[in-house]
Design a protein around this motif. Structure first.
Motif, mmCIF file in Angstrom:
data_model
loop_
_atom_site.group_PDB
_atom_site.id
_atom_site.type_symbol
_atom_site.label_atom_id
_atom_site.label_comp_id
_atom_site.label_asym_id
_atom_site.label_seq_id
_atom_site.Cartn_x
_atom_site.Cartn_y
_atom_site.Cartn_z
ATOM 1 N N GLU A 73 0.811 -1.217 0.000
ATOM 2 C CA GLU A 73 0.000 0.000 0.000
ATOM 3 C C GLU A 73 0.848 1.273 0.000
ATOM 4 O O GLU A 73 0.330 2.372 0.135
ATOM 5 N N ASP A 101 -5.103 6.072 6.620
ATOM 6 C CA ASP A 101 -5.988 5.368 5.690
ATOM 7 C C ASP A 101 -5.539 3.917 5.496
ATOM 8 O O ASP A 101 -6.372 2.996 5.459
ATOM 9 N N VAL A 102 -4.227 3.708 5.375
ATOM 10 C CA VAL A 102 -3.712 2.351 5.196
ATOM 11 C C VAL A 102 -3.935 1.525 6.457
ATOM 12 O O VAL A 102 -4.332 0.346 6.386
ATOM 13 N N GLU A 131 -6.284 1.900 8.591
ATOM 14 C CA GLU A 131 -7.714 1.592 8.648
ATOM 15 C C GLU A 131 -8.042 0.397 7.763
ATOM 16 O O GLU A 131 -8.805 -0.491 8.161
ATOM 17 N N ARG A 132 -7.467 0.365 6.559
ATOM 18 C CA ARG A 132 -7.718 -0.763 5.666
ATOM 19 C C ARG A 132 -7.130 -2.048 6.236
ATOM 20 O O ARG A 132 -7.727 -3.124 6.096
ATOM 21 N N LYS A 168 -9.441 -3.338 8.891
ATOM 22 C CA LYS A 168 -10.622 -3.953 8.283
ATOM 23 C C LYS A 168 -10.299 -5.345 7.750
ATOM 24 O O LYS A 168 -11.083 -6.295 7.929
ATOM 25 N N LEU A 169 -9.117 -5.484 7.115
ATOM 26 C CA LEU A 169 -8.698 -6.785 6.568
ATOM 27 C C LEU A 169 -8.651 -7.846 7.658
ATOM 28 O O LEU A 169 -9.235 -8.926 7.521
#
Length: 462
Positions: free
Chosen positions: A420, A447-448, A450-451, A454-455
């Motif tokens: 990312e 942002d990274v 957060e992703r 979520k993953l």
């Protein structure tokens, strides 16, 4: 293992394999370079440390500027690793680039001093307190010299370190406590050093254990970071440093404080910020903006003890001051020029203020996302340094880290981050801001992260 534990491990393995496959697709030129490198280098790259990235091979860098790097595949990264602190000044800072360029044309090293060294000596004492300084080629060399001096002036053999520490390639510090036993750490193999003869080891923040270890009167020095930063960040307990200073003085033991990482706490490191009083202070990595260099400084009392053994000047005995440490490149003109540029123009009070602001924002958003998603993780921020750890509360010592660390989850985060466009220290979850770090960089990390949350949340492997 329980069925749930086995299922979790299998899921993590699947996620890591997917990220590493994505990494290979995104980095074909680096993959080819790695294959070629393995034909020539012992561990595939100029330094075996360079292989320790979670993608399966390192990216090969084309250019680096400020807080960003670009690899030979043309992919850009925000760099929060910063050479594991070696590039804490940022990449190619203008002042260092100019100083090094000018000095290389006048000579890189002569085993003779330049006038810049006079300014450096005064500035180091202004930042860290009055001391007598020596320049080295690395913090490892500085720590070795400090240990040797401690043994010379005390007549004692042993070094006390804290489990989980890292002080460079110093044999005395290559140990840890695991399952109640002392052994070598970090996959280091025995090399005939008798650690029972040269080392004692206790847990960080345990002043009672330190005091008990000092009773025998055989410890020349205690070698410690102000805050442990190489095993996951382990904050210092209230009152620990004062107690450590008191007990070492009573025992006649030299106190060495290694500020190599905690220079990120301010112009004088953690020592100046909190009024610590080490007998010997050590630092390296960032001190010369990426040019190999380290420093160590003795306070007045410690210097006088050494001078009683070896006087500072004896021109009739040219070898009288060898002392068992040094090096022909130590204090070379190129490193001195770079160090002056760093101290005078790069790692300044305003620069630190900006680094701290960005670190606080980065840590704050990460904490918010952890709380919002009820993740069993925590974030520690000290100065410009941030640590994301996959355990619910801050560790008190190395034993806590060993018990709670999740290396597979760390591997997944590192691989995901690189894919990312984010670089962080590959050995654990440490990030560092530099003078060139921007608000946009901090936002992109959020942002990274957060992703990533979520993953792993959707996969149930938090």
């Amino acid at each position: 293992m329980t069925p749930a534990t086995l299922a979790r491990a299998a899921t993590l393995e699947r996620l890591i394999e997917a990220e590493q496959a994505r990494f290979l697709r995104l980095h074909p030129r680096s993959a080819a370079a790695w294959r070629e490198g393995r034909r020539h280098f012992l561990y595939g790259a100029p330094s075996h440390w360079m292989r320790r990235w979670a993608g399966g091979f390192p990216v090969y860098i084309d250019t680096a500027q400020g807080a960003h790097v670009r690899d030979i595949d043309g992919r850009d990264y925000i760099d929060f690793c910063l050479g594991d602190t070696g590039a804490m000044c940022g990449h190619a800072p203008e002042a260092v680039t100019l100083a090094v360029t000018q000095q290389i044309g006048r000579g890189a090293t002569m085993m003779l001093p330049t006038e810049d060294s006079l300014w450096i000596g005064a500035e180091l004492s202004r930042r860290f307190g009055p001391r007598y300084w020596t320049l080295t080629t690395s913090a490892t060399d500085a720590n070795r010299a400090a240990i040797r001096i401690a043994r010379m002036i005390t007549g004692r053999s042993k070094v006390l370190v804290f489990s989980g520490c890292y002080h460079g390639g110093v044999d005395e510090a290559h140990v840890e406590i695991r399952d109640g036993r002392v052994g070598l750490r970090n996959m280091i193999h025995p090399n005939a050093v008798d650690h029972d003869a040269v080392t004692k080891i206790v847990e960080f923040n345990d002043i009672a254990a330190v005091e008990a270890a000092l009773v025998a009167g055989d410890i020349a020095c205690v070698l410690t970071e102000p805050v442990m930063t190489n095993f996951g960040m382990i904050p210092v307990a209230d009152g620990f440093h004062k107690a450590l200073r008191d007990v070492t003085r009573r025992a006649g033991t030299v106190l060495i404080i290694d500020e190599t990482h905690t220079l990120s706490c301010g112009p004088g490191g953690y020592t100046a910020l909190h009024g610590l009083e080490p007998d010997i202070l050590v630092a390296g990595k960032a001190i010369a903006g990426g040019i190999p260099a380290g420093i160590f400084g003795l306070d007045q009392v410690t210097a006088e003890r050494l001078w009683r053994i070896v006087p500072p000047v004896n021109p009739r005995q040219r070898q009288s001051a060898h002392l068992g440490f040094g090096g022909t490149l130590a204090g070379g003109a190129l490193a001195v020029a770079a160090m002056r540029a760093v101290l005078e123009e790069v790692l300044t009070e305003p620069a630190y203020a900006g680094m701290f602001s960005h670190a606080e924002r980065l840590a704050g958003r990460a904490r918010g996302l952890i709380a919002q998603n009820e993740l069993p993780w925590h974030v520690t921020q000290i100065g410009a340094r941030i640590e994301i750890m996959f355990m619910p509360s801050r560790p008190r010592n190395g034993a806590d880290v060993i018990a709670g660390r999740q290396p597979d989850l760390e591997t997944l985060m590192h691989a995901f981050y690189m894919n990312e466009g984010i670089l962080i220290t590959p050995f654990h979850g440490m990030l560092l801001t530099c003078p060139a770090t921007s608000s946009a960089d901090v936002d992109q990390h959020g942002d990274v992260f957060e992703r990533f949350g979520k993953l792993v949340g959707e996969a149930g492997v938090t």
